[in-house]
Design a protein around this motif. Sequence first.
Motif, PDB file in Angstrom:
ATOM      1  N   THR A  34       0.864  -1.008   0.202  1.00 11.47           N
ATOM      2  CA  THR A  34      -0.183   0.112  -0.401  1.00 11.47           C
ATOM      3  C   THR A  34       1.071   0.750  -0.045  1.00 11.47           C
ATOM      4  O   THR A  34       1.512   1.601   1.042  1.00 11.47           O
ATOM      5  CB  THR A  34      -0.615  -0.168   1.496  1.00 11.47           C
ATOM      6  N   LEU A  35       0.729   1.906  -1.696  1.00 10.58           N
ATOM      7  CA  LEU A  35       1.837   3.539  -1.192  1.00 10.58           C
ATOM      8  C   LEU A  35       0.795   4.218  -1.797  1.00 10.58           C
ATOM      9  O   LEU A  35      -0.211   4.197  -2.606  1.00 10.58           O
ATOM     10  CB  LEU A  35       2.508   2.851  -1.977  1.00 10.58           C
ATOM     11  N   THR A  36       1.711   5.340  -1.381  1.00 12.67           N
ATOM     12  CA  THR A  36       0.706   6.714  -1.334  1.00 12.67           C
ATOM     13  C   THR A  36       0.744   7.435  -2.784  1.00 12.67           C
ATOM     14  O   THR A  36       0.480   7.825  -3.410  1.00 12.67           O
ATOM     15  CB  THR A  36       1.288   8.349  -0.980  1.00 12.67           C
ATOM     16  N   TRP A  37       1.636   6.735  -3.780  1.00 11.87           N
ATOM     17  CA  TRP A  37       2.884   7.454  -5.149  1.00 11.87           C
ATOM     18  C   TRP A  37       2.176   6.153  -6.198  1.00 11.87           C
ATOM     19  O   TRP A  37       2.895   6.840  -6.989  1.00 11.87           O
ATOM     20  CB  TRP A  37       3.790   7.574  -4.824  1.00 11.87           C
TER      21      TRP A  37
END
Length: 541
Positions: A333-336
Amino acid sequence: MSTTNAAPVSFTLIDGSNRRTVTISHSPFSIGRLPENDLVLAHPFVSRRHAELIVEAGGVFMVDQGSRHGTFVNGQPAAARHLIGEKDTIHFGALDGPSLRIHAANAPDEDLNDTSTLREIIEQIPGVGASGNALDKLRWFFESARKLNTSDAVDQILAALLDTTLQLTQVERGYVFLRNEAGEMVLALGRNDKGEGLTDVSTLSHGAMRQAVSTSNEFIVTDTLSADPETRSASMVAHSIRSVTCIPLRKRRPGAAARDTDLLGLLYLDSRLRPGSLTQIDNDLLRTIATDAAALIDNAQLAVSEERERVYRQEMNIAAEIQRGLMTVRPPTLTWAAVAARSVPCRECGGDFFDIIEDGQSLAVIVADISGKGISAAILGATLQGLIYSLLIARQPLATIADIVNRYICSKNVEKYATMAILRISPEGHLEYINCGHVPPFLYSSGCSRLPESNLPVGLIEGAPFSSGSMQLKPGDRVLIVTDGVTEASAPDGEFYGEARLAAPEFEAATLDDIFLQVERFAGTLAADDDCTVLDVRYVG
């Protein structure tokens, strides 16, 4: 679904040239390709969980489990739940595929248990009728039939065959030859009239054996001294053979004429001391015993083959579970960035693999396709997956990773190669990639283009050079990697799915579900003949 005991119902399974009887003792009774089914049918048009037979008070019902190619009753597509009547024929996957026919429990199947010819011959023997010593000669037949599920059933049948025929013909030696996979006759068992084992076949009449095999007919000479000179072969004269009998053991296909039978083996009997004294009834009995013995041998070999197939399927299922475990990757799970992947093998074990690695500094993804299919490709794929994973964790340059993998495969001399594509993306959107003979990745960024840098597949040429490419991604850009199982998926008319469809504008927003659904609809009823893998990376920024 729970399993309950059911009143025993039997059915006859017809699978190519093989027939056997199976009893349903519980309900539901599952049928399909997976080894955990009650009845395993290893055919390409049979689904993994194809159908179930359910025994109820109202009869036997066939329930299709959503099979891809369907189930047929008496040549017609069956309803989802179909009542099966006695003598109805059920086909699975195709009209020329495996079939079964229900019949009453403990009722004889005329096609499988007909011994009337044998009994009629016994009853013709003067003073014997249907009891006494004549039936003792047939004891091997019934004893062997009850031992078909034992591991040494074939050996027992052959021993009983030789014991019976030596007693009947009063000759000195008896041999049974069985045909191997190469079509050669190989000695399976030899005995003399004293019960001693024989292994030397150099003094047999090979000319008589060749004639019996070539004509697929009995060759019987009761006295070589009085026989036509053309009948006497050089081996008979050289080894002083006085009488010789060769009877082919035939594997009869259901409904086939005699000329279409398959030769299973050969029964050879000879004597060097005295001529033969067989009556016509003896000849008929000998021929009938050989016919029934061939049927028992065929069934016993089928049982052995099915057990080997069951063990093989079980091992393949375990291997597939291990591979699925290796392919179970939880996307970070990455924000970018967002990443998703899926692989669908065309067999139990596939030759494709993917991996997703996030180390806090960058996101790395890999898709690889091993040449060939099946367990050998899966073994190499699992090895390469571990090797590449460790090199990515060590943050090796992509060109170095490709060089190491290439050297590893070439040094092992496994006669395989692999195509692969690796991407490494930083939070700032810097993309480094390497493509080794793989389908060029698709870049969706205000339209569709391809990542241009390419190299040879790894494992193809020792010492081949490898180079990577790089570019800057913009927020909203997307990279899609597929294997050739997607682009070379074939329609019924032979057309390939191709790369142009993936470059169409509507695919810029397509999900993995959309892509696999489109490929499945394109292929129609054709089964996939290659693994399909898709990996999707979206850069958010």
